[in-house]
Design a protein around this motif. Structure first.
Motif, PDB file in Angstrom:
ATOM      1  N   ASP A   1       0.939  -9.085  -5.795  1.00 34.99           N
ATOM      2  CA  ASP A   1      -0.580  -9.424  -4.380  1.00 34.99           C
ATOM      3  C   ASP A   1      -0.882  -8.172  -5.764  1.00 34.99           C
ATOM      4  O   ASP A   1      -0.438  -6.910  -5.423  1.00 34.99           O
ATOM      5  CB  ASP A   1       0.443  -9.596  -3.549  1.00 34.99           C
TER       6      ASP A   1
ATOM      7  N   ASP B   1      -3.231  -6.568  -3.221  1.00 37.32           N
ATOM      8  CA  ASP B   1      -2.919  -5.125  -2.512  1.00 37.32           C
ATOM      9  C   ASP B   1      -1.948  -4.804  -2.453  1.00 37.32           C
ATOM     10  O   ASP B   1      -1.671  -3.428  -1.934  1.00 37.32           O
ATOM     11  CB  ASP B   1      -2.995  -6.447  -1.559  1.00 37.32           C
TER      12      ASP B   1
ATOM     13  N   GLN C   1       1.044  -3.839  -1.384  1.00 35.29           N
ATOM     14  CA  GLN C   1       1.984  -3.941  -0.519  1.00 35.29           C
ATOM     15  C   GLN C   1       3.227  -4.118  -0.818  1.00 35.29           C
ATOM     16  O   GLN C   1       4.447  -2.866   0.032  1.00 35.29           O
ATOM     17  CB  GLN C   1       1.804  -5.177   0.638  1.00 35.29           C
TER      18      GLN C   1
ATOM     19  N   ARG D   1       8.238  -2.324   2.129  1.00 35.95           N
ATOM     20  CA  ARG D   1       6.704  -3.012   2.276  1.00 35.95           C
ATOM     21  C   ARG D   1       5.678  -2.146   3.252  1.00 35.95           C
ATOM     22  O   ARG D   1       6.350  -1.303   3.805  1.00 35.95           O
ATOM     23  CB  ARG D   1       6.466  -4.118   2.954  1.00 35.95           C
TER      24      ARG D   1
ATOM     25  N   ARG E   1      -1.838  -2.878   3.225  1.00 38.53           N
ATOM     26  CA  ARG E   1      -2.489  -2.750   1.804  1.00 38.53           C
ATOM     27  C   ARG E   1      -3.341  -2.345   1.534  1.00 38.53           C
ATOM     28  O   ARG E   1      -3.912  -1.431   1.894  1.00 38.53           O
ATOM     29  CB  ARG E   1      -3.132  -4.102   2.357  1.00 38.53           C
TER      30      ARG E   1
HETATM   31 MG    MG Z   1      -0.547  -8.204   1.248  1.00 40.23          MG
END
Ligand code: MG
Ligand code: UDP
Length: 340
Positions: A103, A105, A107, A205, A208
């Motif tokens: 992704d 962002d 993350q 994780r 963002r």
């Molecule tokens: Mg995300």
């Protein structure tokens, strides 16, 4: 063995806030890996602009002009996360040995990408990135995700727990993925169906880097519903079960009340009557809605519409006649468009 050509595929939808950081971080990592000799010098990061309405595409395009290991693929309109990912994978397939999706962002921890490559070199065709924890997600997101995974497991869909769309796929795995022609592609459910040797890599994780989630509640619910109904017919079976139960239940109670009546004990049950009417009405509507959901799926499949439409494909353009480097970034690139 020659170093593999890696393409990192990054779907982006209105990510202008996160992109500058992401571009820089991924580029640093890629250069490091190239220098370390774990991936080929031809490796690249492919940013897929999923019909963004903000400055996402100009940022991507500008970066691709300055840095040959950054490529930008532009979709004609928003096609959704899963389709944007597919567009990236299928376009990169011809020019890569393996592809990693992540992704925009960030993350997901990009530091484990070298581990993905190691597993790939060890003979794995699919490597799943799996979250160790979710404490950076909001409580709500965490709970709904947990609930979703366990529901899917109960419905008999095998998904990798706590794995989102951060994964490595070899060229041949992507090639096999392309043969799944369903319009409702739910990647987390489909990828495990491909088979081959797989591995999991664990990571933490993060939050963002910038911008806000592109999955508001509405999209999340429809994503979950899609996931369920494109993989399992258990819900529709449950409807049948409830229907059967209520049918036989009411038959039995009907007989019971009939016998009571014969003995003169008539029930003046207006309340129970009206409740049961509403209850049954509700059940019927739910059942019909559920069946409608599946029929909608079938309807979508039969039309066989393309999942995404490409506006600008960097790999096609590179093979074409025109040199891209002389044109300035702008939204319309008419003579470089891929047809269809
Ligand atoms: Mg995300
Ligand atoms: N995304 C996309 N198209 C969409 C929605 C999202 O390409 O219609 C991308 C988005 O830019 C991001 C990824 O999909 O790179 C995951 O979205 P997000 O991080 O907002 O989801 P979350 O992590 O909150 O589940």
């Amino acid at each position: 063995m020659l170093e593999p050509v890696l393409t990192i595929v990054v779907p982006c939808y209105n990510e202008e806030e996160a992109l500058p950081y992401t571009l820089q971080q991924l580029d640093e990592l890629l250069q490091r890996m190239k220098q370390g000799g774990s991936v080929s010098r031809e490796s690249r990061v492919l940013y897929v602009d999923d019909g963004s309405r903000d400055g996402t595409w100009p940022i991507i395009y500008q970066a691709s002009l300055q840095n040959p290991s950054i490529k930008g693929l532009k979709l004609s309109k928003n096609a959704g996360h899963q389709n944007a990912l597919l567009a990236g994978l299928f376009s990169a397939k011809g020019v890569s040995d393996c592809m990693i999706s992540i992704d925009a962002d960030l993350q997901d921890d990009i530091e484990v990408i070298p581990d993905f490559i190691e597993e790939y070199l060890g003979g794995c065709d699919i490597v799943y990135g799996v979250r160790k924890n979710r404490d950076k997600d909001t409580l709500f997101k965490r709970k709904t995700a947990e609930w979703f995974y366990s529901l899917m497991a109960k419905l008999g869909v095998s998904m990798i727990y706590n794995h989102a769309d951060f994964r490595l796929m070899s060229k041949r795995a992507v090639h096999e993925l392309e043969r799944f022609e369903e319009a409702n592609m739910f990647l987390r459910g489909v990828v495990p169906l491909i088979g081959f040797k797989t591995a999991k890599v664990y990571y933490d994780r993060k939050e963002r880097v910038a911008g806000t989630t592109k999955y508001p509640l509405k999209k999340m619910v429809s994503f979950a519903l899609d996931g369920i109904t494109s993989f399992s017919i258990t819900p529709i079976r449950m409807v049948l079960l409830v229907g059967l139960l209520s049918f036989f239940g009411s038959l039995a109670s009907g007989i019971y009340f009939f016998i009571l009546k014969l003995f003169g004990q008539t029930e003046s049950g207006w309340t129970s009557l009206i409740t049961s009417i509403w209850l049954l009405g509700g059940l019927q509507l739910i059942a019909m809605g559920l069946i409608g959901e599946y029929i909608g799926k079938i309807y979508k499949e039969t039309k066989r519409r393309p999942k995404y439409i490409i506006d600008f494909n960097p790999f096609m353009a590179a093979a074409g006649k025109r040199d891209l480097t002389d044109s300035l970034p702008h939204m319309e690139l008419p003579d470089m468009r891929e047809k269809g």
